[in-house]
Design a protein around this motif. Structure first.
Motif, PDB file in Angstrom:
ATOM      1  N   ARG A  42      44.138  30.668  51.078  1.00  0.00           N
ATOM      2  CA  ARG A  42      44.550  30.837  49.694  1.00  0.00           C
ATOM      3  C   ARG A  42      43.760  31.988  49.093  1.00  0.00           C
ATOM      4  O   ARG A  42      42.635  32.270  49.493  1.00  0.00           O
ATOM      5  N   ARG A  43      44.339  32.607  48.102  1.00  0.00           N
ATOM      6  CA  ARG A  43      43.619  33.633  47.369  1.00  0.00           C
ATOM      7  C   ARG A  43      42.575  32.962  46.506  1.00  0.00           C
ATOM      8  O   ARG A  43      42.881  32.049  45.737  1.00  0.00           O
ATOM      9  N   LEU A  44      41.323  33.387  46.603  1.00  0.00           N
ATOM     10  CA  LEU A  44      40.259  32.755  45.840  1.00  0.00           C
ATOM     11  C   LEU A  44      40.364  33.163  44.369  1.00  0.00           C
ATOM     12  O   LEU A  44      40.682  34.309  44.045  1.00  0.00           O
ATOM     13  N   PRO A  45      40.086  32.233  43.457  1.00  0.00           N
ATOM     14  CA  PRO A  45      40.168  32.567  42.035  1.00  0.00           C
ATOM     15  C   PRO A  45      39.044  33.512  41.632  1.00  0.00           C
ATOM     16  O   PRO A  45      37.940  33.452  42.181  1.00  0.00           O
ATOM     17  N   PRO A  46      39.289  34.385  40.663  1.00  0.00           N
ATOM     18  CA  PRO A  46      38.217  35.256  40.177  1.00  0.00           C
ATOM     19  C   PRO A  46      37.185  34.462  39.393  1.00  0.00           C
ATOM     20  O   PRO A  46      37.486  33.406  38.826  1.00  0.00           O
ATOM     21  N   VAL A  47      35.961  34.990  39.352  1.00  0.00           N
ATOM     22  CA  VAL A  47      34.890  34.410  38.541  1.00  0.00           C
ATOM     23  C   VAL A  47      34.663  35.356  37.366  1.00  0.00           C
ATOM     24  O   VAL A  47      34.401  36.543  37.560  1.00  0.00           O
ATOM     25  N   VAL A  48      34.784  34.848  36.147  1.00  0.00           N
ATOM     26  CA  VAL A  48      34.738  35.716  34.972  1.00  0.00           C
ATOM     27  C   VAL A  48      33.717  35.206  33.956  1.00  0.00           C
ATOM     28  O   VAL A  48      33.557  34.002  33.767  1.00  0.00           O
ATOM     29  N   ASP A  49      33.002  36.139  33.322  1.00  0.00           N
ATOM     30  CA  ASP A  49      32.169  35.811  32.165  1.00  0.00           C
ATOM     31  C   ASP A  49      32.515  36.710  30.981  1.00  0.00           C
ATOM     32  O   ASP A  49      31.972  36.546  29.889  1.00  0.00           O
ATOM     33  N   HIS A  50      33.418  37.648  31.223  1.00  0.00           N
ATOM     34  CA  HIS A  50      33.858  38.611  30.212  1.00  0.00           C
ATOM     35  C   HIS A  50      35.260  39.053  30.603  1.00  0.00           C
ATOM     36  O   HIS A  50      35.548  39.209  31.789  1.00  0.00           O
ATOM     37  N   VAL A  51      36.116  39.226  29.618  1.00  0.00           N
ATOM     38  CA  VAL A  51      37.502  39.617  29.877  1.00  0.00           C
ATOM     39  C   VAL A  51      37.717  41.039  29.365  1.00  0.00           C
ATOM     40  O   VAL A  51      37.522  41.288  28.170  1.00  0.00           O
ATOM     41  N   PRO A  52      38.083  41.972  30.232  1.00  0.00           N
ATOM     42  CA  PRO A  52      38.383  43.320  29.738  1.00  0.00           C
ATOM     43  C   PRO A  52      39.598  43.277  28.812  1.00  0.00           C
ATOM     44  O   PRO A  52      40.676  42.850  29.216  1.00  0.00           O
ATOM     45  N   THR A  53      39.418  43.665  27.587  1.00  0.00           N
ATOM     46  CA  THR A  53      40.523  43.627  26.621  1.00  0.00           C
ATOM     47  C   THR A  53      40.261  44.613  25.508  1.00  0.00           C
ATOM     48  O   THR A  53      39.103  44.875  25.147  1.00  0.00           O
ATOM     49  N   ARG A  54      41.332  45.150  24.943  1.00  0.00           N
ATOM     50  CA  ARG A  54      41.223  46.003  23.763  1.00  0.00           C
ATOM     51  C   ARG A  54      41.340  45.203  22.478  1.00  0.00           C
ATOM     52  O   ARG A  54      41.091  45.729  21.397  1.00  0.00           O
ATOM     53  N   ARG A 220      30.436  32.898  11.646  1.00  0.00           N
ATOM     54  CA  ARG A 220      29.942  33.934  10.725  1.00  0.00           C
ATOM     55  C   ARG A 220      29.484  35.162  11.503  1.00  0.00           C
ATOM     56  O   ARG A 220      29.752  36.307  11.104  1.00  0.00           O
ATOM     57  N   GLU A 221      28.788  34.936  12.606  1.00  0.00           N
ATOM     58  CA  GLU A 221      28.329  36.063  13.419  1.00  0.00           C
ATOM     59  C   GLU A 221      29.507  36.810  14.035  1.00  0.00           C
ATOM     60  O   GLU A 221      29.513  38.045  14.092  1.00  0.00           O
ATOM     61  N   ILE A 222      30.494  36.070  14.494  1.00  0.00           N
ATOM     62  CA  ILE A 222      31.695  36.700  15.063  1.00  0.00           C
ATOM     63  C   ILE A 222      32.406  37.535  14.005  1.00  0.00           C
ATOM     64  O   ILE A 222      32.775  38.691  14.250  1.00  0.00           O
ATOM     65  N   ASP A 223      32.569  36.967  12.807  1.00  0.00           N
ATOM     66  CA  ASP A 223      33.215  37.704  11.711  1.00  0.00           C
ATOM     67  C   ASP A 223      32.425  38.956  11.358  1.00  0.00           C
ATOM     68  O   ASP A 223      33.007  40.017  11.074  1.00  0.00           O
ATOM     69  N   GLY A 224      31.099  38.840  11.372  1.00  0.00           N
ATOM     70  CA  GLY A 224      30.257  39.978  11.036  1.00  0.00           C
ATOM     71  C   GLY A 224      30.371  41.132  12.012  1.00  0.00           C
ATOM     72  O   GLY A 224      30.062  42.282  11.662  1.00  0.00           O
ATOM     73  N   LYS A 225      30.811  40.852  13.215  1.00  0.00           N
ATOM     74  CA  LYS A 225      31.013  41.889  14.226  1.00  0.00           C
ATOM     75  C   LYS A 225      32.426  42.454  14.190  1.00  0.00           C
ATOM     76  O   LYS A 225      32.784  43.291  15.022  1.00  0.00           O
ATOM     77  N   GLY A 226      33.237  41.978  13.239  1.00  0.00           N
ATOM     78  CA  GLY A 226      34.619  42.425  13.181  1.00  0.00           C
ATOM     79  C   GLY A 226      35.483  41.843  14.284  1.00  0.00           C
ATOM     80  O   GLY A 226      36.514  42.423  14.647  1.00  0.00           O
ATOM     81  N   LEU A 227      35.084  40.686  14.784  1.00  0.00           N
ATOM     82  CA  LEU A 227      35.800  40.036  15.882  1.00  0.00           C
ATOM     83  C   LEU A 227      36.449  38.752  15.381  1.00  0.00           C
ATOM     84  O   LEU A 227      36.166  38.283  14.280  1.00  0.00           O
ATOM     85  N   ARG A 228      37.294  38.181  16.213  1.00  0.00           N
ATOM     86  CA  ARG A 228      37.905  36.887  15.929  1.00  0.00           C
ATOM     87  C   ARG A 228      37.945  36.088  17.222  1.00  0.00           C
ATOM     88  O   ARG A 228      37.655  36.620  18.308  1.00  0.00           O
ATOM     89  N   VAL A 229      38.320  34.824  17.120  1.00  0.00           N
ATOM     90  CA  VAL A 229      38.382  33.946  18.297  1.00  0.00           C
ATOM     91  C   VAL A 229      39.766  34.052  18.922  1.00  0.00           C
ATOM     92  O   VAL A 229      40.781  33.882  18.234  1.00  0.00           O
ATOM     93  N   GLY A 230      39.804  34.349  20.218  1.00  0.00           N
ATOM     94  CA  GLY A 230      41.063  34.437  20.954  1.00  0.00           C
ATOM     95  C   GLY A 230      41.237  33.246  21.879  1.00  0.00           C
ATOM     96  O   GLY A 230      40.293  32.487  22.146  1.00  0.00           O
ATOM     97  N   ARG A 231      42.463  33.081  22.370  1.00  0.00           N
ATOM     98  CA  ARG A 231      42.758  32.001  23.315  1.00  0.00           C
ATOM     99  C   ARG A 231      42.500  32.516  24.737  1.00  0.00           C
ATOM    100  O   ARG A 231      43.167  33.419  25.223  1.00  0.00           O
ATOM    101  N   LEU A 232      41.515  31.937  25.378  1.00  0.00           N
ATOM    102  CA  LEU A 232      41.106  32.400  26.698  1.00  0.00           C
ATOM    103  C   LEU A 232      42.246  32.343  27.701  1.00  0.00           C
ATOM    104  O   LEU A 232      42.431  33.260  28.519  1.00  0.00           O
ATOM    105  N   GLU A 233      43.044  31.271  27.654  1.00  0.00           N
ATOM    106  CA  GLU A 233      44.122  31.092  28.627  1.00  0.00           C
ATOM    107  C   GLU A 233      45.153  32.201  28.548  1.00  0.00           C
ATOM    108  O   GLU A 233      45.839  32.486  29.533  1.00  0.00           O
ATOM    109  N   ASP A 234      45.281  32.848  27.396  1.00  0.00           N
ATOM    110  CA  ASP A 234      46.240  33.939  27.243  1.00  0.00           C
ATOM    111  C   ASP A 234      45.765  35.243  27.865  1.00  0.00           C
ATOM    112  O   ASP A 234      46.555  36.172  28.031  1.00  0.00           O
ATOM    113  N   HIS A 235      44.486  35.295  28.231  1.00  0.00           N
ATOM    114  CA  HIS A 235      43.904  36.533  28.748  1.00  0.00           C
ATOM    115  C   HIS A 235      43.516  36.435  30.223  1.00  0.00           C
ATOM    116  O   HIS A 235      43.012  37.392  30.799  1.00  0.00           O
ATOM    117  N   LEU A 236      43.733  35.256  30.828  1.00  0.00           N
ATOM    118  CA  LEU A 236      43.375  35.080  32.241  1.00  0.00           C
ATOM    119  C   LEU A 236      44.618  34.717  33.050  1.00  0.00           C
ATOM    120  O   LEU A 236      45.469  33.989  32.558  1.00  0.00           O
TER     121      LEU A 236
END
Length: 236
Positions: A42-54, A220-236
């Motif tokens: 079987r193809r082994l699943p990737p191991v991720v701690d960061h998702v490349p995304t724009r 608050r910290e996430i908002d302060g960085k100009g970021l938001r919370v995304g759905r992980l399953e949509d990016h993997l």
């Protein structure tokens, strides 16, 4: 000499009518026991701690299921937070109803093993039982088969990846940032500071603040960085 003639006759009959074992029976060894056949690769699943995304998103993940703060359900609903809950059956215990409520307001439920052992170095059968066992538990309770898996303590080996693949896991999820009991983020690699695509772990454990309070501070910290919370399953 009759042996060569007999061998030739058997070979001819094998071609014409199958001079061998009955259909569907595996070849046997000299003592008559069937040989073990290696499972298909079987193809082994990737191991991720960061998702490349724009996209300006980070991903909030919660481990174990030990903390069942009812206000957290309200927070997820009000903020529409697409959080990922990695659940361990022996930790959740009778609290699956809490996670059914979280799922109903948008959280996803993922796999964190049955009993939370450190998997690295364990034999394949034991690792597979831990991962597939929790797949079966979550399917029986919620009708889902998680695609994501987090190994306890973040430790794994190639056997873990093989077992995860055989249990239907698409990705093994670690983290680049982790929220401590003091509310501070620590980073496993790279420069400190949240950036788009980071996977953030919010572990269970002793803390003076509740899970809801810690999450609000993190937001608050996430908002302060100009970021938001995304759905992980949509990016993997």
């Amino acid at each position: 000499m009759r042996r060569p003639a007999a061998a030739a006759l058997c070979a001819l009959l094998a071609l014409l009518a199958g001079c061998a074992q009955p259909p569907g029976e595996r070849p046997g060894t000299a003592d008559g026991r069937a040989r073990d056949q290696a499972p298909a690769a079987r193809r082994l699943p990737p191991v991720v701690d960061h998702v490349p995304t724009r996209d300006p998103v980070v991903f909030l993940t919660y481990d174990d299921g030990a903390e069942r703060d009812p206000r957290f359900v309200a927070l997820v609903r009000e903020r529409r937070l697409p959080v990922s809950m990695f659940l361990t059956d022996s930790v959740v215990g009778p609290g699956y109803g809490h996670f059914a409520r979280l799922r109903a307001v948008g959280a996803s439920l993922q796999n964190h093993t049955l009993d939370h052992p450190a998997l690295r170095g364990l034999p394949y059968a034991g690792q597979r039982a831990e991962i597939c066992g929790q797949q079966h538990k979550l399917h029986a309770r919620f009708g889902i088969r998680p695609r994501l898996f987090r190994p306890p303590y973040g430790t794994y080996d190639t056997t873990t990846l093989r077992a995860a693949a055989d249990c239907g896991i698409a990705a093994v999820v670690l983290w680049r940032a982790s929220l401590g009991a003091d509310g501070e983020l620590t980073y496993t690699r790279g420069a400190p500071g949240l950036r788009a695509g980071d996977i953030v772990s919010v572990p269970s454990g002793d803390a003076s603040a509740t899970l809801t309070e810690r999450t609000v501070r993190l937001l608050r910290e996430i908002d302060g960085k100009g970021l938001r919370v995304g759905r992980l399953e949509d990016h993997l």
